[in-house]
Design an enzyme around this catalytic site. Structure first.
Site, short mmCIF file in Angstrom:
data_model
loop_
_atom_site.label_atom_id
_atom_site.label_comp_id
_atom_site.label_asym_id
_atom_site.label_seq_id
_atom_site.Cartn_x
_atom_site.Cartn_y
_atom_site.Cartn_z
N LEU A 18 8.00 -2.47 27.52
CA LEU A 18 6.79 -1.29 28.16
C LEU A 18 5.53 -1.35 27.26
CD1 LEU A 18 8.77 1.94 29.13
CD2 LEU A 18 8.11 -0.11 30.52
N GLU A 20 4.18 -2.69 22.79
CA GLU A 20 4.84 -2.93 21.20
C GLU A 20 3.36 -2.84 20.64
OE1 GLU A 20 5.61 -7.43 20.92
OE2 GLU A 20 5.33 -7.35 23.04
N PHE A 23 4.64 -2.10 14.16
CA PHE A 23 5.82 -1.69 13.61
C PHE A 23 7.02 -1.16 14.86
CE2 PHE A 23 2.56 -0.63 10.68
CZ PHE A 23 3.05 -1.65 9.45
N ALA A 24 6.68 -1.25 15.85
CA ALA A 24 7.66 -0.71 16.82
C ALA A 24 7.31 -1.22 18.29
CB ALA A 24 7.45 0.74 16.90
N LYS A 25 8.38 -1.30 19.19
CA LYS A 25 8.23 -1.50 20.48
C LYS A 25 9.00 -0.62 21.42
CE LYS A 25 9.44 -5.75 20.48
NZ LYS A 25 10.28 -7.00 21.06
N VAL A 26 8.32 -0.22 22.58
CA VAL A 26 9.01 0.64 23.47
C VAL A 26 9.66 -0.22 24.68
CG1 VAL A 26 8.36 2.64 25.09
CG2 VAL A 26 7.22 2.51 22.90
N LYS A 41 11.93 3.79 21.89
CA LYS A 41 10.83 3.36 20.80
C LYS A 41 11.73 2.66 19.83
CE LYS A 41 6.50 4.40 18.62
NZ LYS A 41 5.33 5.50 18.44
N ASP A 135 -5.14 11.02 17.32
CA ASP A 135 -5.40 9.77 18.20
C ASP A 135 -5.50 9.88 19.74
OD1 ASP A 135 -6.24 7.04 18.46
OD2 ASP A 135 -4.25 6.50 18.50
#
Length: 443
Positions: A18, A20, A23-26, A41, A135
């Site tokens: 969904l 990225e 440091f992470a992707k969903v 996540k 943010d």
């Protein structure tokens, strides 16, 4: 769900990506025991160790556990394997508020006020728990299938432990156009007042359809923000203008507060505060446990992978569309492309991959292929570094593929231009019906 290259983690089957970041992707996922759709996540342990980010990730997870509010994405559980951390989150199908503005432009004042009320409700609750988002922007505001706003992405949030002896935060972060002047000036800031400034910018964007502060030169942008140099559109009502001016006050000591916003006459029109039960017994033991390398192996989740061509079934297909409306997959409108776009094709998957590679090479992109996935990396640096595009081909039916192109790095506007350029080379493979190309849906 059937598919090759498919990963199963514990009781969850993982689907399409969904989004990225560094440091992470969903990923979209499904709880096979309950049949529920979720978002997971996935954070790479090695990366956060190398970049000394354990504290930040712990903070993000702790934040999500502390916040239980109908206008904030809910975190269900945290798991860890030997190499990754998995944060299981509520999955919403309505897309980003950003997309709502991109598609339809500015909102009517009553609609903008409804979203702003939900945003202020959520942010006020976060602040009551000692959590500052830092943010806030339309891209981090999601909508569920009923159009209810959900605040997401606490990756840059701050907990009370980060407040220094002067009572202020000192980490400069956030997205430039939405950042408060005192954050830019780097002299310490009140997280609640900085968040409210961002909310004010969001309200302006909802009602105007464009940003109050927008300059290609960062220093010029910062000067405008510091002076609160912006112009209110003529179609704003006088009471809305007054409220926005009080929120976008460059002096945090005289800026309106959230309790004052909630009592404001313009804000209160049709206002219904969120109704929910709050819990004060949040346990953070599992947050610390997932970083404990001495933990028992049986507490780690097991990852299994099957290598077969990915088949996108009904629930995955629904997850790609806005709400549950599948028609957005086959829109004829070619002009709307944001951070990802899709088209359908009746060509074989390997032919599609070859055609995209052939079209991308002359545009100056390096290509890395992995079966039915491909990474396109721009050779020239743009406004936000090199443009990177992740491409994947899914089989929807035996004679129909869906192709997804997603910006994974670089500037959204440059991605938009790239898609316009590459579309010419792809026109032969895009599914045609009735003599017209059917196919992109912007997201």
């Amino acid at each position: 769900m059937s598919g090759g290259g498919r990963l199963k983690v514990g009781r969850y089957e993982l689907g399409r990506t969904l989004g990225e970041g560094t440091f992470a992707k969903v990923k979209f996922a499904r709880n096979v025991e309950l049949g529920e759709n979720v978002a997971i996540k996935i954070i790479d342990k090695d990366k956060i160790l190398r970049h000394e980010m354990i504290g930040q990730i712990k903070r993000e997870i702790s934040t999500m556990k502390l916040i239980k509010h109908p206008n904030v994405i809910q975190m269900y559980e945290v798991m860890a394997s030997k190499t990754k951390i998995y944060i299981v989150l509520e999955f919403v199908t309505g897309g980003e508020l950003f997309d709502r503005i991109a598609r339809h432009g500015k909102m009517k004042e009553d609609e903008a006020r409804k979203y702003f009320q939900q945003l202020i409700d959520a942010v006020d609750y976060c602040h009551s728990r000692g959590v500052f988002h830092r943010d806030l922007k339309p891209e981090n505001l999601l909508l569920d299938s009923s159009g209810v706003l959900k605040v997401s992405d606490f990756g840059l949030s701050a907990l009370p432990q980060q407040v220094r002896e002067d009572g202020l935060l000192h980490t400069t972060c956030g997205t430039p156009n939405y950042v408060a002047p005192e954050v830019i000036n780097n002299k310490g800031y009140d997280g609640a007042k900085a968040d409210l400034w961002s909310c004010g910018v969001i309200l302006f964007v909802l009602m105007a359809g464009y940003l109050p502060f927008e300059e290609s030169n960062l220093m010029t942008l910062y000067k405008k923000i510091t002076k609160a140099d912006f112009t209110l559109p003529s179609w704003f009502s006088s009471s809305a203008k007054k409220l926005i001016k009080r929120i976008l006050d460059p002096n945090p000591s005289t800026r309106i507060t959230i309790p004052e916003v909630i009592e404001n006459e313009w804000f209160r029109k049709g206002y219904k505060p969120a109704s929910f039960e709050s819990s004060d017994d949040t346990n953070l033991d599992d947050v610390h446990a997932i970083f404990d390398e001495s933990g028992e192996p049986e507490n780690l989740v097991v990852e299994t992978r099957e290598e077969r061509p990915m088949i996108m079934n009904a629930f995955q297909l629904i997850s790609t569309s806005q709400g549950l409306n599948l028609s957005t997959l086959f829109e004829k409108e070619m002009g709307i492309v944001k951070r990802e776009t899709r088209f359908t094709s009746k060509c074989p998957a390997n032919e599609i991959i070859a055609k995209i590679e052939e079209a991308a090479m002359p545009l100056g992109f390096n290509v890395k292929k992995d079966k039915y996935k491909m990474k396109l990396h721009g050779s020239k640096s743009g406004r936000k570094g090199h443009l990177s595009i992740a491409t994947e081909v899914f089989e929807v039916a035996p004679s129909l593929c869906m192709v997804e192109l997603r910006k994974s790095g670089g500037d959204t506007l440059e991605f938009h231009k790239f898609y316009k350029n590459i579309s010419t080379g792809l026109k032969d493979i895009v599914w045609k019906s009735g003599g017209e190309a059917e196919g992109t849906s912007g997201s």
